[in-house]
Design an enzyme around this catalytic site. Structure first.
Site, PDB file in Angstrom:
ATOM      1  N   ALA A  12       0.811  -1.221   0.000  1.00 18.11           N
ATOM      2  CA  ALA A  12       0.000   0.000   0.000  1.00 18.11           C
ATOM      3  C   ALA A  12       0.843   1.270   0.000  1.00 18.11           C
ATOM      4  O   ALA A  12       0.340   2.342  -0.343  1.00 18.11           O
ATOM      5  CB  ALA A  12      -0.925   0.000   1.210  1.00 18.11           C
ATOM      6  N   THR A  13       2.132   1.170   0.368  1.00 19.02           N
ATOM      7  CA  THR A  13       2.972   2.365   0.413  1.00 19.02           C
ATOM      8  C   THR A  13       4.299   2.192  -0.322  1.00 19.02           C
ATOM      9  O   THR A  13       4.994   3.172  -0.554  1.00 19.02           O
ATOM     10  CB  THR A  13       3.279   2.771   1.872  1.00 19.02           C
ATOM     11  OG1 THR A  13       3.878   1.659   2.557  1.00 19.02           O
ATOM     12  CG2 THR A  13       2.011   3.182   2.601  1.00 19.02           C
ATOM     13  N   SER A  14       4.662   0.964  -0.656  1.00 19.32           N
ATOM     14  CA  SER A  14       5.930   0.741  -1.357  1.00 19.32           C
ATOM     15  C   SER A  14       5.871  -0.564  -2.128  1.00 19.32           C
ATOM     16  O   SER A  14       5.022  -1.427  -1.871  1.00 19.32           O
ATOM     17  CB  SER A  14       7.107   0.706  -0.362  1.00 19.32           C
ATOM     18  OG  SER A  14       7.009  -0.428   0.491  1.00 19.32           O
ATOM     19  N   HIS A 238      -3.565 -11.334  -4.956  1.00 17.90           N
ATOM     20  CA  HIS A 238      -3.756 -10.566  -3.737  1.00 17.90           C
ATOM     21  C   HIS A 238      -2.582 -10.831  -2.819  1.00 17.90           C
ATOM     22  O   HIS A 238      -2.256 -11.991  -2.534  1.00 17.90           O
ATOM     23  CB  HIS A 238      -5.063 -10.966  -3.045  1.00 17.90           C
ATOM     24  CG  HIS A 238      -5.393 -10.098  -1.877  1.00 17.90           C
ATOM     25  ND1 HIS A 238      -6.054 -10.557  -0.766  1.00 17.90           N
ATOM     26  CD2 HIS A 238      -5.127  -8.784  -1.622  1.00 17.90           C
ATOM     27  CE1 HIS A 238      -6.208  -9.574   0.105  1.00 17.90           C
ATOM     28  NE2 HIS A 238      -5.640  -8.485  -0.398  1.00 17.90           N
ATOM     29  N   ASP A 239      -1.934  -9.789  -2.341  1.00 13.56           N
ATOM     30  CA  ASP A 239      -0.713  -9.968  -1.556  1.00 13.56           C
ATOM     31  C   ASP A 239      -0.931 -10.838  -0.328  1.00 13.56           C
ATOM     32  O   ASP A 239      -0.063 -11.637   0.045  1.00 13.56           O
ATOM     33  CB  ASP A 239      -0.089  -8.616  -1.174  1.00 13.56           C
ATOM     34  CG  ASP A 239      -1.068  -7.641  -0.545  1.00 13.56           C
ATOM     35  OD1 ASP A 239      -2.191  -8.028  -0.185  1.00 13.56           O
ATOM     36  OD2 ASP A 239      -0.691  -6.444  -0.419  1.00 13.56           O
ATOM     37  N   THR A 261       1.047  -2.513   6.787  1.00 17.07           N
ATOM     38  CA  THR A 261       0.185  -1.346   6.862  1.00 17.07           C
ATOM     39  C   THR A 261      -1.217  -1.764   7.301  1.00 17.07           C
ATOM     40  O   THR A 261      -1.869  -1.097   8.096  1.00 17.07           O
ATOM     41  CB  THR A 261       0.123  -0.635   5.495  1.00 17.07           C
ATOM     42  OG1 THR A 261       1.443  -0.222   5.136  1.00 17.07           O
ATOM     43  CG2 THR A 261      -0.778   0.578   5.546  1.00 17.07           C
ATOM     44  N   ASN A 298      -9.989  -7.944   8.148  1.00 17.14           N
ATOM     45  CA  ASN A 298      -9.068  -6.830   7.929  1.00 17.14           C
ATOM     46  C   ASN A 298      -9.040  -5.942   9.165  1.00 17.14           C
ATOM     47  O   ASN A 298     -10.085  -5.523   9.654  1.00 17.14           O
ATOM     48  CB  ASN A 298      -9.517  -5.988   6.737  1.00 17.14           C
ATOM     49  CG  ASN A 298      -9.210  -6.626   5.409  1.00 17.14           C
ATOM     50  OD1 ASN A 298      -9.453  -7.807   5.218  1.00 17.14           O
ATOM     51  ND2 ASN A 298      -8.688  -5.855   4.478  1.00 17.14           N
ATOM     52  N   GLU A 306       2.629   4.534  11.168  1.00 12.61           N
ATOM     53  CA  GLU A 306       3.299   5.169  10.032  1.00 12.61           C
ATOM     54  C   GLU A 306       2.875   6.631   9.889  1.00 12.61           C
ATOM     55  O   GLU A 306       3.708   7.510   9.608  1.00 12.61           O
ATOM     56  CB  GLU A 306       2.972   4.401   8.752  1.00 12.61           C
ATOM     57  CG  GLU A 306       3.612   3.015   8.679  1.00 12.61           C
ATOM     58  CD  GLU A 306       2.994   2.138   7.603  1.00 12.61           C
ATOM     59  OE1 GLU A 306       2.044   2.609   6.920  1.00 12.61           O
ATOM     60  OE2 GLU A 306       3.433   0.987   7.439  1.00 12.61           O
ATOM     61  N   GLY A 408       6.084  -7.708   7.055  1.00 15.76           N
ATOM     62  CA  GLY A 408       7.051  -6.792   7.668  1.00 15.76           C
ATOM     63  C   GLY A 408       6.876  -6.664   9.165  1.00 15.76           C
ATOM     64  O   GLY A 408       7.856  -6.500   9.906  1.00 15.76           O
TER      65      GLY A 408
END
Length: 490
Positions: A12-14, A238-239, A261, A298, A306, A408
């Protein structure tokens, strides 16, 4: 002889490209090729993804591999869910894809429930939790925009990237399952539902199962990157589906938490689980590999931290990851609690101020130091995990004995320990690059190098290092959980 596989993993950010190598002994190693940051682009009050910039960075990663003289057996792409690109009749993209945090989607689900069908009707036919940005709500909001009207085809983001690479369009099953537009029993598009909102099902590509070869690199892309026309595989697009495939589980007695995230907690099931309990708790049924279903929830994850760090950086406080954790460890415990999924934390202009307002509104102490803010977030996440895991214990067909944390967030030893304490259960952390590893292993399965999900997980388990966390201070955490539920009015 070693086999190489190139994973394109977009969060979602990288994003990143990662080269996976499986040697003759069946051991997997990975190497990060390039990593790049991006953010949602604000344009005229909307938020979009700069898919062209992302694609350029992907091609750069491919070119680096080409300059190394390495020929991957295949390439696979995974991304976040729900968002899609519009493709014109001539094959070009129409504009930029809307991002799931677009302000226009505020209240989108309520408008859908009021005008199209009830929340219960939608849930019972799709099994997908209701989130403002589900694809079905996006399509209902944007159906009269120029982009959607001009689109000959609609492609979820990983399918759009694969289309740009190959010229061939598919709709990969796991990514499509995120959008609340599939029939979970037939594993196909819900044609009637799409027609209800004025979107012909024919606008989507042919459904493809994970492991399907989409095509080969277009000659122009091959020439630009220095690679031959290697195959592009529809991995679990889908990740989270790719990440869950990488859980190094030794048996079926586990729940998983894909931590980044977003935090996605759930169990694997051989079939969809859609009943009064899952509807009450807004639990989703998304596609997995080998006909499994990811029954999950979710939860807003590291997004809140962040955004706090981004605010403090503007004020001159640029914390490293270890510094951030050290601040939290030194702060007093159980100062206050927040619900990470409260609407106040979706996309505020100033996250620390949003937390302050929330604590005041709920009659709690307000964090004063940066360490206190971070600890409040981490403890609240751990306790939210406990609340959700208790629901999954009721839904699971076999006892849940451990929680596998992947992604992560598995590197955050402090949060992992808090989670073990909160849930009263062993936490097994790793792999950190679970999504890319699952992507790679699905390519290996398509290549014939491995034969099953079980074999994939065995290779992963012997190729990575994991860390185990045991629960502590049971009575203290039971009291904290009772206080958390009382504060949240759960």
């Amino acid at each position: 002889m070693s086999r190489y596989f190139l994973a394109v993993d977009l969060g979602a950010t990288s994003g990143r490209t990662i080269l996976g190598t499986i040697d003759a002994g069946g051991k997997l190693t990975t190497e990060e090729i390039n990593r790049f940051k991006y953010k949602m682009m604000p344009i005229d009050g909307h938020l979009y993804w700069n898919i062209y910039y992302i694609f350029e960075q992907i091609k750069e990663g491919m070119a680096i591999v080409g300059r190394k003289g390495i020929v991957p057996a295949s390439i696979g792409v995974d991304t976040w869910g729900v968002d899609y690109a519009c493709i014109a009749e001539d094959g070009s993209l129409v504009g930029l894809p809307h991002a799931y945090r677009d302000p226009q989607l505020n209240g989108a689900k309520d408008r859908f429930f009021e005008k199209v069908m009830s929340a219960s009707q939608l849930y019972r036919r799709t099994g997908i939790q209701h989130l403002e940005f589900n694809t079905v709500f996006q399509l209902n909001e944007y159906k009269d925009t120029f982009a959607v009207k001009a689109a000959s085809k609609l492609a979820f983001i990983p399918d759009a990237i694969s289309y740009l690479l190959t010229g061939n369009l598919v709709t990969e099953y796991t990514i499509a399952s995120t959008g609340a537009i599939l029939n979970p029993e037939t594993r196909s598009l819900d044609t009637e539902l799409l027609e209800t909102i004025g979107i012909p099902a024919e606008k989507f590509g042919k459904m493809a199962e994970p492991g399907t070869v989409i095509g080969t690199l277009k000659p122009s892309i091959a020439a630009e990157t220095g690679l031959p026309e290697v195959p592009v595989v529809a991995v679990a697009g889908h990740d989270t589906a790719s990440a869950v495939a990488a859980v190094p589980a030794e048996d079926a007695n586990f729940a998983y938490l894909s931590s980044g995230t977003w935090s996605l907690m759930g169990i694997e099931s051989p079939c969809p689980v859609i009943n009064d309990l899952t509807e009450e708790y807004n639990i989703t049924n998304e596609g997995g590999i080998e006909s499994t279903v990811r029954v999950l929830k979710n939860i807003t994850g590291m997004w809140i931290v962040e955004q706090c760090l981004a605010c403090w950086k503007k004020e001159g406080h640029d914390y490293s990851y270890p510094e951030m954790v050290a601040l939290a460890e030194a702060a007093p415990e159980f100062l206050a609690f927040i619900d990470p999924d409260d609407a106040a934390f979706v996309c505020p202009d100033n996250m620390p101020q949003a937390i302050e307002r929330y604590c005041k509104a709920t009659g709690q102490k307000v964090p004063q130091t940066h360490g206190e803010f971070i600890r409040v977030i981490f403890e609240s996440l751990a306790l939210k995990y406990r609340w959700i895991l208790d629901v999954f214990r009721k839904l699971a067909s076999s006892p849940v004995k451990r929680l596998h944390v992947i992604g992560g967030g598995s590197r955050n030893r402090f949060l992992n320990q808090l989670t073990a304490d909160a849930i009263g259960m062993e936490v097994v952390a790793g792999p950190a690059e679970g999504t890319a590893i699952g992507n790679i292993m699905l390519q290996a399965k398509a290549d014939g190098l491995v034969n099953s999900l079980t074999e994939m997980r065995q290779i992963i388990a012997r190729s990575i290092e994991i860390e185990r966390f045991q629960p502590r201070d049971k009575e203290k955490w039971e009291k904290a959980f009772a206080d958390y539920k009382s504060t949240m009015k759960l």
